[in-house]
Scaffold this active site. Structure first.
Site, PDB file in Angstrom:
ATOM      1  N   CYS A  77      32.674  37.960  37.316  1.00 24.30           N
ATOM      2  CA  CYS A  77      31.661  38.349  36.330  1.00 24.30           C
ATOM      3  C   CYS A  77      30.442  38.968  37.022  1.00 24.30           C
ATOM      4  O   CYS A  77      29.862  39.931  36.518  1.00 24.30           O
ATOM      5  CB  CYS A  77      31.239  37.151  35.487  1.00 24.30           C
ATOM      6  SG  CYS A  77      32.501  36.657  34.293  1.00 24.30           S
TER       7      CYS A  77
ATOM      8  N   GLU B 130      31.080  36.059  29.933  1.00 27.92           N
ATOM      9  CA  GLU B 130      30.211  37.146  30.400  1.00 27.92           C
ATOM     10  C   GLU B 130      30.947  38.490  30.355  1.00 27.92           C
ATOM     11  O   GLU B 130      30.415  39.497  29.906  1.00 27.92           O
ATOM     12  CB  GLU B 130      29.742  36.884  31.843  1.00 27.92           C
ATOM     13  CG  GLU B 130      28.892  35.641  32.000  1.00 27.92           C
ATOM     14  CD  GLU B 130      29.697  34.411  32.406  1.00 27.92           C
ATOM     15  OE1 GLU B 130      30.774  34.165  31.831  1.00 27.92           O
ATOM     16  OE2 GLU B 130      29.224  33.687  33.307  1.00 27.92           O
TER      17      GLU B 130
HETATM   18 ZN   LIG Z   1      33.394  34.762  35.093  1.00 28.75          ZN
END
Ligand SMILES: [Zn+2]
Length: 162
Positions: A115, A75
């Site tokens: 993320c 990500e």
């Molecule tokens: Zn991550």
């Protein structure tokens, strides 16, 4: 004492085929991204695909390193690439998928806290929520609208950004 409750929501679909065409296609792009995963240590391959407002697709996959903390999740690979190359083209959606030969995945894999925090900042930068589509294997598909449904206590301090 005041007790606060926070409600988060997401949609679950039985399979990719229940998504609209654009989201279905983005999931296939995430599977394509996964092929470039460098994950010799975890053997856990993750792919992420961003769909930008222009229609451009950005790919990310997890990139591990023998010095473990030097690696990065799929990500963030995709989101930082977006920030470095297409920051004026808003991110509309991100699809994430994962595979491993070690065991069966029967439900979507959710993003790590780091993320999610980066995703939060992208949403703040572009002032638009991002649709997150998570799936793995033949399991259900989760569609989550906006970071507030994933990380309600995200860190943000406006005075640090001005
Ligand atoms: Zn991550």
């Amino acid at each position: 004492m005041i007790n606060h409750e926070i409600k988060i929501a997401f949609d679950e679909y039985d399979s990719l085929k229940d998504l609209d065409t654009a989201d279905y296609d983005l999931c296939l792009e995430a599977a394509t991204a996964l092929k470039n995963s460098h994950s010799p240590y975890s053997k856990f391959r993750v792919g992420a695909a961003l769909r930008l407002h222009s229609g451009r697709i950005i790919y990310g996959s997890n990139q591990e390193n023998v010095a473990y903390p030097s690696g990065l999740c799929a990500e963030r690979v995709a989101l930082f690439y977006w920030g470095a190359n297409h920051p004026d083209d808003p991110v509309e959606a991100m699809a994430v998928t994962a595979q491993t030969d070690e065991f069966m995945l029967s439900k979507p894999v959710t993003s790590c806290g780091s993320c999610l925090q980066v995703l939060a900042e992208v949403e703040k930068k572009q002032d638009k929520p991002i649709k997150i589509i998570l799936y793995a294997g033949q399991g259900p598909v989760w569609v989550i609208k906006g970071i507030e449904n994933q990380l309600p206590f995200l860190f943000f301090e406006e005075r640090l950004t001005t």
